[in-house]
Scaffold this motif. Structure first.
Motif, short mmCIF file in Angstrom:
data_model
loop_
_atom_site.label_atom_id
_atom_site.label_comp_id
_atom_site.label_asym_id
_atom_site.label_seq_id
_atom_site.Cartn_x
_atom_site.Cartn_y
_atom_site.Cartn_z
N VAL A 117 0.87 -1.17 0.00
CA VAL A 117 0.00 0.00 0.00
C VAL A 117 0.90 1.22 0.00
O VAL A 117 1.86 1.28 0.77
CB VAL A 117 -0.91 0.03 1.25
N ASN A 119 0.94 5.68 -0.34
CA ASN A 119 0.24 6.96 -0.37
C ASN A 119 1.30 8.03 -0.61
O ASN A 119 2.18 8.23 0.22
CB ASN A 119 -0.49 7.18 0.96
N LEU A 132 -2.49 7.17 -4.90
CA LEU A 132 -2.71 6.06 -3.99
C LEU A 132 -2.60 4.76 -4.78
O LEU A 132 -3.08 4.67 -5.91
CB LEU A 132 -4.09 6.15 -3.34
N TYR A 134 -2.62 0.24 -4.33
CA TYR A 134 -2.72 -0.98 -3.55
C TYR A 134 -2.53 -2.15 -4.50
O TYR A 134 -3.18 -2.24 -5.54
CB TYR A 134 -4.08 -1.09 -2.86
N SER A 150 -8.51 11.84 -0.08
CA SER A 150 -8.78 10.85 0.95
C SER A 150 -8.98 9.48 0.32
O SER A 150 -9.76 9.34 -0.63
CB SER A 150 -10.04 11.23 1.73
N PRO A 151 -8.31 8.44 0.84
CA PRO A 151 -8.54 7.09 0.31
C PRO A 151 -9.98 6.65 0.42
O PRO A 151 -10.46 5.85 -0.38
CB PRO A 151 -7.62 6.22 1.16
N PHE A 156 -10.93 4.39 -6.88
CA PHE A 156 -9.94 3.40 -7.25
C PHE A 156 -10.38 2.62 -8.48
O PHE A 156 -11.56 2.35 -8.68
CB PHE A 156 -9.69 2.42 -6.10
N THR A 285 -5.32 -3.84 3.42
CA THR A 285 -5.94 -2.61 2.97
C THR A 285 -6.40 -1.84 4.19
O THR A 285 -7.18 -2.36 4.98
CB THR A 285 -7.16 -2.90 2.07
N ASP A 288 -9.68 2.74 6.09
CA ASP A 288 -10.22 3.94 5.46
C ASP A 288 -9.95 4.00 3.96
O ASP A 288 -10.20 5.01 3.32
CB ASP A 288 -9.68 5.20 6.14
N TRP A 289 -9.41 2.90 3.39
CA TRP A 289 -9.20 2.86 1.95
C TRP A 289 -10.41 2.20 1.31
O TRP A 289 -10.71 1.03 1.56
CB TRP A 289 -7.93 2.07 1.61
N ASN A 290 -11.12 2.91 0.46
CA ASN A 290 -12.35 2.43 -0.14
C ASN A 290 -12.05 1.64 -1.41
O ASN A 290 -12.21 2.11 -2.53
CB ASN A 290 -13.27 3.61 -0.47
N ILE A 291 -11.56 0.41 -1.22
CA ILE A 291 -11.24 -0.46 -2.36
C ILE A 291 -12.11 -1.70 -2.21
O ILE A 291 -11.69 -2.76 -1.74
CB ILE A 291 -9.75 -0.84 -2.40
#
Length: 297
Positions: A117, A119, A132, A134, A150-151, A156, A285, A288-291
């Protein structure tokens, strides 16, 4: 001397690290303090370093550190096949404090280097962007937006080539051989004036550590090149500090100096590099990472 490739950051990192770069965003001990300490643990290091060609030979009695070339060798040996967390900040400001270029990196790598990961935020004269990334071992997900993206709100998507083919984790915005020349440049450009063996080390580190400090510039041209300044220039007010393990692995590195160009322009350069949780980094992940489509490792 064969410095060897460094298994380090993504292509995007290799690009931004090449730029000329404070340190407020780096999560590290402040500064070079050792909280939550223990006495150095006994036993072998977590990574088998094999045969070291040029012994690392710090000598606190004479304030010498040995051949700086060993730092590159030790970094490569330690990081290959090992998980770690990396914090990096590069900052260059004009004399009036205006930012010329600032790069902040926060990255975590799994042991096999195919899960990570990262950033990366870069601010400067014409670029203000956050990138960002991943990688879950097979697929590279990326997002890009304005600095401070913001992640949790980033869009993504699977990284793809121009013809729509998914980018291989071994290509594109992914791991590349990176040679952070600035480490070697810094140590080889400065005369070490203080080497102290630390009697305590941070929890989780089993190495004997040394604090290193240098303020005397011996090769200013190398630092000028390190700042990517092509015109005639001089270097002033340089200070290098580092925490180095007994085999030469650099856990923390900080250098600050001023480049004065031929036209009188002053650029204040600051770099900070910190390795944490070497061998114990757990890459997942972040919450707070929206993947939504990525696999968690």
């Amino acid at each position: 001397m064969d410095r060897g490739p460094w298994l380090a950051l993504a292509l995007v990192l290799s690009m931004v690290l090449a730029g000329c770069g404070g340190t407020a965003g780096v999560q590290t001990r402040d500064p070079f303090s050792v909280p939550e300490t223990t006495t150095p643990a006994t036993g072998p290091p977590e990574t088998d370093l094999g045969e070291i060609d040029a012994p690392f030979s710090p000598d606190p009695e004479t304030n010498t550190l040995g051949d700086p070339a060993i730092f590159l060798d030790s970094q490569a040996r330690r990081l290959e096949g090992t998980s770690y967390t990396l914090d990096y900040e590069l900052d260059v400001r004009y004399g009036n404090g205006t930012t010329w270029n600032n790069v902040v990196v926060d990255a975590r790598f799994a042991r096999n280097q195919s899960v990570y990961v990262s950033n990366v935020t870069q601010r400067g004269r014409s670029l203000n962007v956050t990138r960002l990334a991943y990688v879950n071992g097979s697929t590279l997900y990326e997002a890009q937006g304005p600095a401070g993206l913001s992640p949790a709100t980033a869009n993504f998507s699977v990284a793809r080539t121009a013809d729509g083919t998914p980018v291989s984790p071994g290509e594109g915005v992914t791991l590349r051989a990176l040679r952070p020349e600035f480490l070697y440049n810094g140590f080889s450009s400065m005369n070490v004036t203080d080497v102290r063996e630390l009697d305590r080390v941070p929890s989780g580190i089993r190495d004997q550590l040394f604090y290193v400090r240098a303020t005397e510039i011996t090769q200013p041209d190398t630092l000028v090149n390190d700042a990517f300044t092509s015109d005639d220039a001089r270097v002033e007010n340089a200070t290098l500090e580092a925490i180095v393990a007994s085999d030469g692995f650099v856990y923390e590195y900080s250098i600050q100096y001023t480049v004065v160009r031929e036209d009188g322009t002053r650029l204040h350069v600051s770099r900070r590099l910190v390795y944490r949780n070497v061998g114990t980094t757990n890459v997942t992940t972040p919450s707070d990472w929206n993947i939504a489509t990525a696999f968690v490792h």
